[in-house]
Design a protein around this motif. Structure first.
Motif, PDB file in Angstrom:
ATOM      1  N   VAL A   1      16.865   5.163   6.857  1.00  0.00           N
ATOM      2  CA  VAL A   1      15.677   4.114   7.722  1.00  0.00           C
ATOM      3  C   VAL A   1      14.544   5.738   7.741  1.00  0.00           C
ATOM      4  O   VAL A   1      14.818   6.997   8.014  1.00  0.00           O
ATOM      5  N   VAL A   2      13.149   5.299   7.044  1.00  0.00           N
ATOM      6  CA  VAL A   2      12.482   5.805   6.646  1.00  0.00           C
ATOM      7  C   VAL A   2      10.695   5.875   7.177  1.00  0.00           C
ATOM      8  O   VAL A   2      10.720   4.750   6.698  1.00  0.00           O
ATOM      9  N   ASP A   3      10.143   6.840   7.717  1.00  0.00           N
ATOM     10  CA  ASP A   3       8.483   6.014   8.224  1.00  0.00           C
ATOM     11  C   ASP A   3       8.049   6.210   6.966  1.00  0.00           C
ATOM     12  O   ASP A   3       7.635   7.257   6.803  1.00  0.00           O
ATOM     13  N   PHE A   4       7.488   5.174   6.618  1.00  0.00           N
ATOM     14  CA  PHE A   4       6.347   5.234   5.365  1.00  0.00           C
ATOM     15  C   PHE A   4       4.782   5.695   5.809  1.00  0.00           C
ATOM     16  O   PHE A   4       4.080   6.045   4.632  1.00  0.00           O
ATOM     17  N   LYS A   5       4.647   6.061   6.789  1.00  0.00           N
ATOM     18  CA  LYS A   5       3.032   6.671   6.978  1.00  0.00           C
ATOM     19  C   LYS A   5       3.385   7.887   6.581  1.00  0.00           C
ATOM     20  O   LYS A   5       1.895   8.105   6.298  1.00  0.00           O
ATOM     21  N   ASN A   6       3.785   8.358   6.854  1.00  0.00           N
ATOM     22  CA  ASN A   6       4.042   9.937   6.167  1.00  0.00           C
ATOM     23  C   ASN A   6       4.646  10.516   4.471  1.00  0.00           C
ATOM     24  O   ASN A   6       5.902  10.175   4.436  1.00  0.00           O
ATOM     25  N   ILE A   7       3.605   9.998   3.259  1.00  0.00           N
ATOM     26  CA  ILE A   7       4.498   9.222   1.536  1.00  0.00           C
ATOM     27  C   ILE A   7       4.935  10.995   1.510  1.00  0.00           C
ATOM     28  O   ILE A   7       5.622  10.769   0.819  1.00  0.00           O
ATOM     29  N   PRO A   8       4.254  12.342   2.284  1.00  0.00           N
ATOM     30  CA  PRO A   8       4.980  13.440   1.773  1.00  0.00           C
ATOM     31  C   PRO A   8       6.431  13.797   1.730  1.00  0.00           C
ATOM     32  O   PRO A   8       7.388  14.165   1.534  1.00  0.00           O
TER      33      PRO A   8
ATOM     34  N   LYS B   1       1.089  -1.061   0.154  1.00  0.00           N
ATOM     35  CA  LYS B   1       0.398  -0.478   0.127  1.00  0.00           C
ATOM     36  C   LYS B   1       0.625   1.523  -0.707  1.00  0.00           C
ATOM     37  O   LYS B   1       0.778   2.188  -0.839  1.00  0.00           O
ATOM     38  N   ALA B   2       2.156   1.467   0.648  1.00  0.00           N
ATOM     39  CA  ALA B   2       2.477   2.567   0.460  1.00  0.00           C
ATOM     40  C   ALA B   2       3.515   3.139  -0.154  1.00  0.00           C
ATOM     41  O   ALA B   2       3.992   3.754  -1.436  1.00  0.00           O
ATOM     42  N   ILE B   3       3.588   1.389  -1.377  1.00  0.00           N
ATOM     43  CA  ILE B   3       4.583   1.767  -2.300  1.00  0.00           C
ATOM     44  C   ILE B   3       3.215   2.367  -3.621  1.00  0.00           C
ATOM     45  O   ILE B   3       3.841   3.075  -4.115  1.00  0.00           O
ATOM     46  N   LEU B   4       2.120   2.007  -3.860  1.00  0.00           N
ATOM     47  CA  LEU B   4       0.981   2.671  -4.334  1.00  0.00           C
ATOM     48  C   LEU B   4       1.103   3.516  -3.866  1.00  0.00           C
ATOM     49  O   LEU B   4       0.909   4.755  -4.823  1.00  0.00           O
ATOM     50  N   ASP B   5       0.539   4.240  -3.093  1.00  0.00           N
ATOM     51  CA  ASP B   5       0.579   5.603  -2.267  1.00  0.00           C
ATOM     52  C   ASP B   5       1.795   6.521  -2.560  1.00  0.00           C
ATOM     53  O   ASP B   5       1.550   7.635  -3.206  1.00  0.00           O
ATOM     54  N   LEU B   6       2.646   5.759  -2.800  1.00  0.00           N
ATOM     55  CA  LEU B   6       4.276   6.927  -3.058  1.00  0.00           C
ATOM     56  C   LEU B   6       4.247   6.784  -4.705  1.00  0.00           C
ATOM     57  O   LEU B   6       4.534   7.968  -4.945  1.00  0.00           O
ATOM     58  N   ALA B   7       3.697   5.796  -5.246  1.00  0.00           N
ATOM     59  CA  ALA B   7       3.723   6.057  -6.654  1.00  0.00           C
ATOM     60  C   ALA B   7       2.560   6.738  -7.464  1.00  0.00           C
ATOM     61  O   ALA B   7       2.741   7.939  -8.132  1.00  0.00           O
ATOM     62  N   GLU B   8       1.715   7.024  -6.791  1.00  0.00           N
ATOM     63  CA  GLU B   8       0.396   7.828  -6.782  1.00  0.00           C
ATOM     64  C   GLU B   8       0.871   9.656  -6.575  1.00  0.00           C
ATOM     65  O   GLU B   8       0.470  10.304  -7.009  1.00  0.00           O
ATOM     66  N   TYR B   9       1.467   9.632  -5.133  1.00  0.00           N
ATOM     67  CA  TYR B   9       1.681  10.763  -4.839  1.00  0.00           C
ATOM     68  C   TYR B   9       3.090  11.293  -6.108  1.00  0.00           C
ATOM     69  O   TYR B   9       3.086  12.495  -6.156  1.00  0.00           O
ATOM     70  N   THR B  10       3.729   9.789  -6.825  1.00  0.00           N
ATOM     71  CA  THR B  10       5.054  10.897  -7.354  1.00  0.00           C
ATOM     72  C   THR B  10       4.271  11.568  -8.583  1.00  0.00           C
ATOM     73  O   THR B  10       4.900  12.690  -9.343  1.00  0.00           O
ATOM     74  N   ARG B  11       3.404  11.319  -9.006  1.00  0.00           N
ATOM     75  CA  ARG B  11       2.611  11.787  -9.679  1.00  0.00           C
ATOM     76  C   ARG B  11       2.541  12.668  -9.752  1.00  0.00           C
ATOM     77  O   ARG B  11       2.194  13.754 -10.850  1.00  0.00           O
TER      78      ARG B  11
ATOM     79  N   MET C   1      14.726   2.211   3.677  1.00  0.00           N
ATOM     80  CA  MET C   1      13.599   1.173   4.412  1.00  0.00           C
ATOM     81  C   MET C   1      12.450   1.940   5.123  1.00  0.00           C
ATOM     82  O   MET C   1      13.072   2.522   6.328  1.00  0.00           O
ATOM     83  N   SER C   2      11.588   0.664   6.162  1.00  0.00           N
ATOM     84  CA  SER C   2      10.834   0.823   7.352  1.00  0.00           C
ATOM     85  C   SER C   2      12.140   0.923   8.793  1.00  0.00           C
ATOM     86  O   SER C   2      12.920   0.168   8.868  1.00  0.00           O
ATOM     87  N   PRO C   3      11.552   1.611   9.811  1.00  0.00           N
ATOM     88  CA  PRO C   3      11.929   1.753  11.251  1.00  0.00           C
ATOM     89  C   PRO C   3      12.155  -0.182  11.353  1.00  0.00           C
ATOM     90  O   PRO C   3      12.584  -0.904  12.112  1.00  0.00           O
ATOM     91  N   HIS C   4      10.643  -0.793  10.789  1.00  0.00           N
ATOM     92  CA  HIS C   4      10.244  -2.140  10.997  1.00  0.00           C
ATOM     93  C   HIS C   4      10.841  -3.141  10.842  1.00  0.00           C
ATOM     94  O   HIS C   4      11.014  -4.478  10.536  1.00  0.00           O
ATOM     95  N   VAL C   5      12.616  -3.278   9.975  1.00  0.00           N
ATOM     96  CA  VAL C   5      13.113  -3.677   8.943  1.00  0.00           C
ATOM     97  C   VAL C   5      13.777  -4.053   9.682  1.00  0.00           C
ATOM     98  O   VAL C   5      14.664  -3.095  10.849  1.00  0.00           O
ATOM     99  N   GLY C   6      14.700  -5.762  10.444  1.00  0.00           N
ATOM    100  CA  GLY C   6      15.569  -6.354  11.295  1.00  0.00           C
ATOM    101  C   GLY C   6      17.384  -4.978  10.410  1.00  0.00           C
ATOM    102  O   GLY C   6      17.536  -4.380  11.697  1.00  0.00           O
ATOM    103  N   TYR C   7      16.990  -4.460   9.495  1.00  0.00           N
ATOM    104  CA  TYR C   7      18.277  -3.867   8.973  1.00  0.00           C
ATOM    105  C   TYR C   7      18.548  -2.688   9.535  1.00  0.00           C
ATOM    106  O   TYR C   7      19.791  -1.923   9.980  1.00  0.00           O
ATOM    107  N   ALA C   8      17.078  -1.976  10.237  1.00  0.00           N
ATOM    108  CA  ALA C   8      17.473  -0.483  10.531  1.00  0.00           C
ATOM    109  C   ALA C   8      18.518   0.014  11.501  1.00  0.00           C
ATOM    110  O   ALA C   8      19.121   1.038  11.613  1.00  0.00           O
ATOM    111  N   THR C   9      18.414  -0.938  12.060  1.00  0.00           N
ATOM    112  CA  THR C   9      19.578  -0.825  13.686  1.00  0.00           C
ATOM    113  C   THR C   9      20.679  -0.876  13.200  1.00  0.00           C
ATOM    114  O   THR C   9      21.497   0.255  13.329  1.00  0.00           O
ATOM    115  N   THR C  10      20.661  -1.392  12.583  1.00  0.00           N
ATOM    116  CA  THR C  10      22.672  -2.205  11.842  1.00  0.00           C
ATOM    117  C   THR C  10      22.693  -0.370  11.142  1.00  0.00           C
ATOM    118  O   THR C  10      23.961   0.406  10.836  1.00  0.00           O
ATOM    119  N   LEU C  11      21.914  -0.104  10.035  1.00  0.00           N
ATOM    120  CA  LEU C  11      21.902   1.248   9.447  1.00  0.00           C
ATOM    121  C   LEU C  11      21.942   2.335  10.326  1.00  0.00           C
ATOM    122  O   LEU C  11      23.406   3.014  10.145  1.00  0.00           O
TER     123      LEU C  11
END
Length: 418
Positions: free
Chosen positions: A362-369, A256-266, A343-353
């Motif tokens: 590390v980006v929160d995709f809840k706020n698409i803009p 859903k976040a992928i679609l929301d981002l794709a629509e926003y970029t348009r 990646m979102s903060p909920h991916v295991g590698y986020a801490t490593t990054l």
């Protein structure tokens, strides 16, 4: 105890004799059509190949649905180094016992016919160790059977089943939800050793599911081979920005976040093209969402590891907005091709990054803009070289397999050379 092979060249002052039985996947059976996928299926092939190469006997047990009444087991391949069993169940049997029972019954009374069948296989094979690779109702029955036979069990937690079940709660009866949530707790209780892929997943598991017994948990990452020379990120001459996604079609991957981002970029007139390697089910479920996704996102079919590497190299940046993801290979694979993943903060590698100078990825995709602005600033950037080197070192297949050997041998009382 069946046929065993001494792996004495790998140990100090004693012989190690080990036979390991593990759950496996139908397309891994020799001669079957191969399906390109990551996760437990891919790992099953990697670890069995390594262990056989080091002198251990491996027994694979595959589950599939069939026309049988109840449960049926067949020994399909007999080989001195790799045995194969297929356990076939009626789909209705698994539904009635696990996912959609009308009434809840204690776990001790659940799936008894399946447990009995698996006990018969254990009696015949007499393994020294059972390795459970990924969680499901079927492998829970294997866990119970091994416990009854007093065979030590190592469980690899490739994800958190509680989250997966919660995402599809509508497919379960109330009693089924209670059963499935109880099953995951049972893994932590009964396993001799619980293997987590990183500290993040262990922390979340112990918070959301159950705290593991003291001394019964280890962290071993997934293996991923890095090339001898990791290419630098290429700055492309074209104006179009190529954004990549590699993720199964699942709620937890947050398409859903992928679609929301794709629509926003348009709406922003951005020259972005988002391409997703995924398999969208050809059903009427979420038909409107699927149609919009296909309209705004270029959907590409799953491909071989080699073709995936080509895909990564054609991208400017990768995205992984998962709601929860323990250790997705896409992050490593893309990094080893010179392409970073946001990646979102909920991916295991986020801490490593965050700990290695790449917290901006590390980006929160809840706020698409806001996510759009953050990604825009990262298009021409890459991970620090020290981070990619850390990935290559920690996920080196030889290193990871050595850790598994140490784990297995410790469980059965052996010692491996360092």
């Amino acid at each position: 105890m069946g046929h065993f092979i001494c792996s004495w060249s790998r140990v100090s002052d004693l012989y190690v004799i080990m036979k390991i039985l593990s759950n496996d996947y139908f397309s891994n059976i020799p001669g079957k059509k191969q399906v390109f996928s990551g996760g437990p299926k891919s790992f099953a092939g990697v670890i069995s190949k390594h262990m056989k190469g080091n002198g251990y006997v491996w027994v694979s047990v595959v589950h599939r649905y069939g026309e049988t009444d109840g449960v049926h087991a067949e020994h399909i391949i007999e080989n001195k180094k790799h045995e194969w069993w297929v356990v076939e169940t009626a789909e209705t049997y698994m539904q009635n016992e696990f996912t959609n029972p009308k009434e809840y019954k204690p776990l001790a009374e659940t799936g008894s016919l399946l447990v009995d069948t698996l006990e018969e296989i254990l009696d015949r094979e007499k393994p020294d160790l059972v390795f459970i690779n990924g969680l499901s109702a079927f492998v829970w029955a294997l866990l119970v059977a091994a416990t009854h036979k007093k065979i030590p069990v190592v469980v690899q937690h490739a994800g958190i089943m509680t989250f997966e079940v919660a995402n599809y709660a509508h497919r379960f009866s109330r009693a089924g939800l209670r059963t499935m949530y109880g099953i995951e707790k049972d893994f932590a209780r009964k396993a001799t050793t619980n293997v987590f892929l990183n500290s993040y997943s262990k922390k979340v598991f112990e918070k959301e599911v159950l705290e593991t017994k003291k001394g019964a948990a280890v962290i071993i990452p997934l293996p991923c081979e890095a090339p001898k020379v990791i290419p630098k990120k290429k700055v492309k001459a074209t104006k179009r920005v190529e954004i990549g996604v590699v993720a199964r079609w699942d709620k937890i991957k947050n398409h859903k976040a992928i679609l929301d981002l794709a629509e926003y970029t348009r709406t922003q007139g951005a020259p972005w093209r988002i391409s997703a390697v995924t398999q969208i089910p050809d059903t009427n479920v979420q038909a409107e969402f699927k149609g919009a996704y296909r309209k705004h996102v270029r959907v590409l079919p799953p491909r071989s590891p080699r073709a995936l590497r080509t895909f990564y190299r054609s991208m400017d940046i990768m995205l992984l907005p998962s709601n929860f993801d323990v250790s997705p290979h896409v992050v490593l694979e893309a990094a080893f091709e010179g392409v970073p993943t946001v990646m979102s903060p909920h991916v295991g590698y986020a801490t490593t990054l965050r700990r290695n100078g790449a917290s901006e990825f590390v980006v929160d995709f809840k706020n698409i803009p806001k996510a759009y602005n953050q990604i825009s600033a990262l298009i021409k950037k890459n991970y620090p070289a020290t981070l990619v080197k850390k990935f290559a070192t920690e996920h080196n297949p030889a290193r990871v397999m050595h850790q598994y050997e140490q784990c297995f041998l410790k469980v059965v009382g052996g010692v491996i050379k360092k």
